[in-house]
Design a protein around this motif. Structure first.
Motif, PDB file in Angstrom:
ATOM      1  N   GLU A   1     -27.085  42.622  -0.714  1.00 47.25           N
ATOM      2  CA  GLU A   1     -25.958  42.806   0.191  1.00 47.25           C
ATOM      3  C   GLU A   1     -25.576  41.483   0.857  1.00 47.25           C
ATOM      4  O   GLU A   1     -26.325  40.504   0.814  1.00 47.25           O
ATOM      5  N   VAL A   2     -24.395  41.473   1.465  1.00 43.14           N
ATOM      6  CA  VAL A   2     -24.010  40.357   2.320  1.00 43.14           C
ATOM      7  C   VAL A   2     -23.853  40.892   3.732  1.00 43.14           C
ATOM      8  O   VAL A   2     -23.362  42.006   3.936  1.00 43.14           O
ATOM      9  N   THR A   3     -24.305  40.115   4.702  1.00 44.44           N
ATOM     10  CA  THR A   3     -24.263  40.565   6.087  1.00 44.44           C
ATOM     11  C   THR A   3     -23.533  39.539   6.943  1.00 44.44           C
ATOM     12  O   THR A   3     -23.606  38.331   6.693  1.00 44.44           O
ATOM     13  N   PRO A   4     -22.827  40.014   7.975  1.00 46.39           N
ATOM     14  CA  PRO A   4     -22.066  39.092   8.823  1.00 46.39           C
ATOM     15  C   PRO A   4     -22.973  38.302   9.753  1.00 46.39           C
ATOM     16  O   PRO A   4     -24.026  38.776  10.175  1.00 46.39           O
ATOM     17  N   THR A   5     -22.551  37.093  10.059  1.00 46.68           N
ATOM     18  CA  THR A   5     -23.217  36.279  11.062  1.00 46.68           C
ATOM     19  C   THR A   5     -22.324  36.211  12.295  1.00 46.68           C
ATOM     20  O   THR A   5     -21.231  36.784  12.321  1.00 46.68           O
ATOM     21  N   SER A   6     -22.771  35.505  13.298  1.00 51.56           N
ATOM     22  CA  SER A   6     -21.964  35.322  14.510  1.00 51.56           C
ATOM     23  C   SER A   6     -21.173  34.022  14.459  1.00 51.56           C
ATOM     24  O   SER A   6     -20.670  33.556  15.478  1.00 51.56           O
ATOM     25  N   GLU A   7     -21.052  33.454  13.263  1.00 56.22           N
ATOM     26  CA  GLU A   7     -20.374  32.164  13.111  1.00 56.22           C
ATOM     27  C   GLU A   7     -18.964  32.368  12.555  1.00 56.22           C
ATOM     28  O   GLU A   7     -18.773  33.037  11.538  1.00 56.22           O
ATOM     29  N   PHE A   8     -17.995  31.769  13.233  1.00 55.97           N
ATOM     30  CA  PHE A   8     -16.594  31.872  12.842  1.00 55.97           C
ATOM     31  C   PHE A   8     -16.014  30.474  12.664  1.00 55.97           C
ATOM     32  O   PHE A   8     -16.518  29.497  13.213  1.00 55.97           O
ATOM     33  N   GLY A   9     -14.937  30.401  11.919  1.00 57.41           N
ATOM     34  CA  GLY A   9     -14.258  29.128  11.751  1.00 57.41           C
ATOM     35  C   GLY A   9     -12.832  29.349  11.292  1.00 57.41           C
ATOM     36  O   GLY A   9     -12.461  30.445  10.855  1.00 57.41           O
ATOM     37  N   PHE A  10     -12.024  28.300  11.411  1.00 63.36           N
ATOM     38  CA  PHE A  10     -10.666  28.343  10.875  1.00 63.36           C
ATOM     39  C   PHE A  10     -10.647  27.676   9.505  1.00 63.36           C
ATOM     40  O   PHE A  10     -11.310  26.651   9.284  1.00 63.36           O
ATOM     41  N   TYR A  11      -9.859  28.279   8.617  1.00 67.70           N
ATOM     42  CA  TYR A  11      -9.761  27.794   7.241  1.00 67.70           C
ATOM     43  C   TYR A  11      -8.321  27.941   6.758  1.00 67.70           C
ATOM     44  O   TYR A  11      -7.605  28.863   7.172  1.00 67.70           O
ATOM     45  N   PHE A  12      -7.918  27.057   5.870  1.00 72.20           N
ATOM     46  CA  PHE A  12      -6.681  27.271   5.132  1.00 72.20           C
ATOM     47  C   PHE A  12      -6.995  28.222   3.977  1.00 72.20           C
ATOM     48  O   PHE A  12      -7.995  28.050   3.276  1.00 72.20           O
ATOM     49  N   VAL A  13      -6.120  29.222   3.788  1.00 70.33           N
ATOM     50  CA  VAL A  13      -6.394  30.238   2.768  1.00 70.33           C
ATOM     51  C   VAL A  13      -5.360  30.248   1.646  1.00 70.33           C
ATOM     52  O   VAL A  13      -5.531  30.956   0.646  1.00 70.33           O
ATOM     53  N   GLY A  14      -4.295  29.487   1.787  1.00 65.86           N
ATOM     54  CA  GLY A  14      -3.279  29.429   0.745  1.00 65.86           C
ATOM     55  C   GLY A  14      -1.989  28.856   1.301  1.00 65.86           C
ATOM     56  O   GLY A  14      -1.908  28.494   2.481  1.00 65.86           O
ATOM     57  N   PHE A  15      -0.985  28.774   0.450  1.00 62.34           N
ATOM     58  CA  PHE A  15       0.305  28.254   0.909  1.00 62.34           C
ATOM     59  C   PHE A  15       1.439  28.814   0.062  1.00 62.34           C
ATOM     60  O   PHE A  15       1.246  29.224  -1.086  1.00 62.34           O
ATOM     61  N   LEU A  16       2.613  28.834   0.660  1.00 64.51           N
ATOM     62  CA  LEU A  16       3.851  29.071  -0.080  1.00 64.51           C
ATOM     63  C   LEU A  16       4.587  27.746  -0.190  1.00 64.51           C
ATOM     64  O   LEU A  16       4.776  27.045   0.814  1.00 64.51           O
ATOM     65  N   HIS A  17       4.987  27.405  -1.395  1.00 59.68           N
ATOM     66  CA  HIS A  17       5.949  26.331  -1.599  1.00 59.68           C
ATOM     67  C   HIS A  17       7.297  27.034  -1.639  1.00 59.68           C
ATOM     68  O   HIS A  17       7.601  27.774  -2.579  1.00 59.68           O
ATOM     69  N   VAL A  18       8.081  26.870  -0.588  1.00 58.26           N
ATOM     70  CA  VAL A  18       9.244  27.726  -0.365  1.00 58.26           C
ATOM     71  C   VAL A  18      10.318  27.492  -1.422  1.00 58.26           C
ATOM     72  O   VAL A  18      10.772  26.362  -1.637  1.00 58.26           O
ATOM     73  N   ASP A  19      10.699  28.584  -2.065  1.00 60.60           N
ATOM     74  CA  ASP A  19      11.747  28.541  -3.083  1.00 60.60           C
ATOM     75  C   ASP A  19      13.058  29.097  -2.550  1.00 60.60           C
ATOM     76  O   ASP A  19      14.131  28.619  -2.901  1.00 60.60           O
ATOM     77  N   SER A  20      12.976  30.118  -1.690  1.00 55.27           N
ATOM     78  CA  SER A  20      14.183  30.707  -1.111  1.00 55.27           C
ATOM     79  C   SER A  20      13.841  31.328   0.236  1.00 55.27           C
ATOM     80  O   SER A  20      12.683  31.675   0.499  1.00 55.27           O
ATOM     81  N   VAL A  21      14.860  31.447   1.080  1.00 54.39           N
ATOM     82  CA  VAL A  21      14.692  31.997   2.420  1.00 54.39           C
ATOM     83  C   VAL A  21      15.772  33.051   2.651  1.00 54.39           C
ATOM     84  O   VAL A  21      16.964  32.786   2.457  1.00 54.39           O
ATOM     85  N   TYR A  22      15.346  34.236   3.047  1.00 57.44           N
ATOM     86  CA  TYR A  22      16.280  35.298   3.423  1.00 57.44           C
ATOM     87  C   TYR A  22      16.288  35.368   4.944  1.00 57.44           C
ATOM     88  O   TYR A  22      15.290  35.726   5.563  1.00 57.44           O
ATOM     89  N   MET A  23      17.419  35.015   5.539  1.00 58.04           N
ATOM     90  CA  MET A  23      17.515  34.837   6.983  1.00 58.04           C
ATOM     91  C   MET A  23      18.106  36.066   7.658  1.00 58.04           C
ATOM     92  O   MET A  23      19.054  36.676   7.152  1.00 58.04           O
ATOM     93  N   SER A  24      17.538  36.424   8.811  1.00 58.22           N
ATOM     94  CA  SER A  24      18.116  37.445   9.695  1.00 58.22           C
ATOM     95  C   SER A  24      18.533  38.695   8.923  1.00 58.22           C
ATOM     96  O   SER A  24      19.693  39.106   8.942  1.00 58.22           O
ATOM     97  N   VAL A  25      17.574  39.299   8.252  1.00 55.38           N
ATOM     98  CA  VAL A  25      17.854  40.460   7.403  1.00 55.38           C
ATOM     99  C   VAL A  25      18.024  41.702   8.273  1.00 55.38           C
ATOM    100  O   VAL A  25      17.096  42.119   8.968  1.00 55.38           O
ATOM    101  N   THR A  26      19.213  42.287   8.226  1.00 58.03           N
ATOM    102  CA  THR A  26      19.505  43.472   9.042  1.00 58.03           C
ATOM    103  C   THR A  26      19.902  44.683   8.208  1.00 58.03           C
ATOM    104  O   THR A  26      20.137  45.760   8.760  1.00 58.03           O
ATOM    105  N   ASN A  27      19.967  44.507   6.889  1.00 58.75           N
ATOM    106  CA  ASN A  27      20.330  45.599   5.988  1.00 58.75           C
ATOM    107  C   ASN A  27      19.647  45.368   4.643  1.00 58.75           C
ATOM    108  O   ASN A  27      19.270  44.231   4.318  1.00 58.75           O
ATOM    109  N   PRO A  28      19.500  46.419   3.836  1.00 57.30           N
ATOM    110  CA  PRO A  28      18.985  46.201   2.485  1.00 57.30           C
ATOM    111  C   PRO A  28      19.867  45.211   1.727  1.00 57.30           C
ATOM    112  O   PRO A  28      21.092  45.209   1.872  1.00 57.30           O
TER     113      PRO A  28
END
Length: 256
Positions: free
Chosen positions: A121-148
């Motif tokens: 098994e794996v068990t949790p410790t009391s140790e936490f940290g910040f990590y980068f987990v991924g990224f988006l290379h932005v291809d398009s942006v949908y702004m202020s979406v108020t309708n389908p």
């Protein structure tokens, strides 16, 4: 790749009773925050629906309390169709993302809890940290979406958590933004540690000054406070920006 880099803090945090796990080999599972309401029907993603990145037939129940398994999760960012959404028009924390353009990067930062192997098994410790987990290379942006949107546009964003919300309740077409990633986008195989040393080399405060580390807070608290609000962390248009940009990508490539 030379767009601006925006750091976006995502996933469960210290205010939640569970945390995304990271294992001794650097692999991790990403656990998003709960929705602010229960979404019934096919558009709601419950915690029991989340699957292991490495073993898709397995759920994440060993890291999530039983009482949350039927709660709807705000699964954002999602790395199946590569989208991230936010309420940039009304959420002060996210307003800087209104400047994001095609070719920029959304670099996702998450608070992870270390787990250790204990027999089978794996068990949790009391140790936490910040990590980068991924990224988006932005291809398009949908702004202020108020309708389908059109059928073609909806196909690109229909897995995003904000769109899922709106498809269950018309009042939730609430002027949200959705960022779609190019094929360069990725969820990291291994989490990238965000250390004091790295932060001192690549990040500055909003006014351009170095981060302050001597104010009585832990390193974890300091990193969390400086990254709570989304903002452009690195603009590579200047020589100094190019230097910090190169250091950051070298660090990411080293660990991910």
């Amino acid at each position: 790749m030379s767009g601006n880099i925006y750091v976006v803090n995502v996933g469960t945090n210290a205010s939640h009773p569970f945390c995304s796990p990271i294992f001794e080999d650097g692999t991790f599972e990403f656990i998003p925050i709960p929705e602010d309401r229960q979404l019934e029907g096919v558009h709601g993603v419950k915690y029991r629906d989340l699957r292991s990145f490495y073993r898709p037939t397995e759920d994440l129940s060993k890291y999530i309390p039983d009482r949350f398994m039927d709660i709807t999760t705000h699964n954002d960012p999602e790395f199946d169709s590569l989208t991230y959404g936010d309420n940039c028009d009304i959420n002060a924390r996210a307003q800087a993302l209104k400047s994001v353009k095609r070719g920029d990067f959304l670099l996702f930062l998450a608070r992870l809890q270390k787990y250790i192997k204990n027999g089978l098994e794996v068990t949790p410790t009391s140790e936490f940290g910040f990590y980068f987990v991924g990224f988006l290379h932005v291809d398009s942006v949908y702004m202020s979406v108020t309708n389908p949107l059109s059928a073609l546009e909806m196909e690109a964003i229909n897995l995003n958590a904000h769109v899922r919300r709106a498809m269950t309740d018309n009042s939730l077409w609430d002027s949200f933004w959705v960022f779609c990633g190019s094929s360069w986008s990725r969820r990291f195989e291994k989490a990238v540690p965000v250390t004091k040393k790295l932060c001192c080399e690549v990040f500055t405060s909003a006014d351009g000054s170095p981060w302050s580390w001597d104010n009585g807070r832990t390193e974890l608290q300091t990193i969390g406070s400086y990254t709570r609000t989304c903002r452009c962390a690195i603009n590579p248009s200047s020589p100094e920006g190019q230097k910090r940009y190169a250091v950051l990508w070298d660090w990411i490539n080293r660990f991910s």
